[in-house]
Design an enzyme around this catalytic site. Sequence first.
Site, PDB file in Angstrom:
ATOM      1  CG  HIS A 148      53.281  87.341  28.364  1.00  0.00           C
ATOM      2  ND1 HIS A 148      51.988  86.956  28.087  1.00  0.00           N
ATOM      3  CD2 HIS A 148      54.069  86.275  28.030  1.00  0.00           C
ATOM      4  CE1 HIS A 148      51.999  85.722  27.611  1.00  0.00           C
ATOM      5  NE2 HIS A 148      53.245  85.289  27.566  1.00  0.00           N
ATOM      6  CD  GLU A 149      57.898  86.161  28.242  1.00  0.00           C
ATOM      7  OE1 GLU A 149      58.072  85.060  28.799  1.00  0.00           O
ATOM      8  OE2 GLU A 149      57.257  86.288  27.187  1.00  0.00           O
ATOM      9  CG  HIS A 152      54.916  82.728  31.112  1.00  0.00           C
ATOM     10  ND1 HIS A 152      53.936  81.752  31.056  1.00  0.00           N
ATOM     11  CD2 HIS A 152      54.958  83.278  29.861  1.00  0.00           C
ATOM     12  CE1 HIS A 152      53.409  81.724  29.848  1.00  0.00           C
ATOM     13  NE2 HIS A 152      54.009  82.641  29.102  1.00  0.00           N
ATOM     14  CD  GLU A 225      51.701  82.301  26.106  1.00  0.00           C
ATOM     15  OE1 GLU A 225      52.315  83.390  26.025  1.00  0.00           O
ATOM     16  OE2 GLU A 225      52.221  81.254  26.536  1.00  0.00           O
TER      17      GLU A 225
END
Length: 297
Positions: A148-149, A152, A225
């Site tokens: 997930h990071e 980003h 997100e």
Amino acid sequence: MLTRIALLLATNIAVVLVLSIILNLLGVEQFLREQGIDAEMVTLLIFAAGIGFAGSFISLAMSKYMAMKMMGAKPIESPRGEQEQWLVETVRRFAQREGIGMPDVAIYDAPEINAFATGARRNSALVAVSSGLLQNMTRDEAEAVIAHEVAHVSNGDMVTLTLIQGVVNTFVIFLSHVAGRFVDRVVFKNEGGHGPGFWITMIFAQMVLGVLASMITMYFSRKREFRADSGAAKLAGRDKMIAALEKLKRSVEPQNMPDEMEAFGINGRMGGSSIKRLFMSHPPLDERIEALKGRPV
């Protein structure tokens, strides 16, 4: 919630006042008028854009340094132990798959399950995880959070939100100054300089518009997100990402993540009323889980 809004307004006002003084001392406004750009609104808009974007990009440029200091994050330069080795290799594997430079990897001491990514460039970012995440998540769940990071970073979310913040800052500054000048000249009949009417109106308008600007920025943050969740599902697997979010539902709500990093973490503050949800950097976990369930495996 009120503390976050107050900090936003205080920071915004401080940036405006400091940069306005500096630019006026440098004679930039006078220079523009001498070049024939004497339309007051054009000059004001140029000032607003300069100030609005300057604050955002200064924050972005300092984001890695400030994140490390505020969170007490310790960078992993030479992995010590199997856990740190796994963490670094997992970040490297996902970064290579996304075609980005290897981010710096760090661990910060916090009991809650969380992580964040920050940095001014996709090829020079920082991915940090909490000690609580490493202690309380399975390897599959932690892998999804790391994905997930990295998503980003790969999506360029830091720069995207900085640009959005710069745009809304510009309009906050511009419209608040227009309101201040209008009240000063029309109501108080002050044609020379900026009187009390200007400053009172400008600061009040900036507070009101700053709240609206925060709502706009948080709206885009929530959209990014969902995209990072989708990217994590692609990198680590949909089921792993769903399991990670389910674990977050049962975890301690994050309390000490600074606002600058919260938008890029895996877990934000939980919402309550509909009004509070407008200021959330993250969508509710149930909505994120449902969105992933509707995504092909």
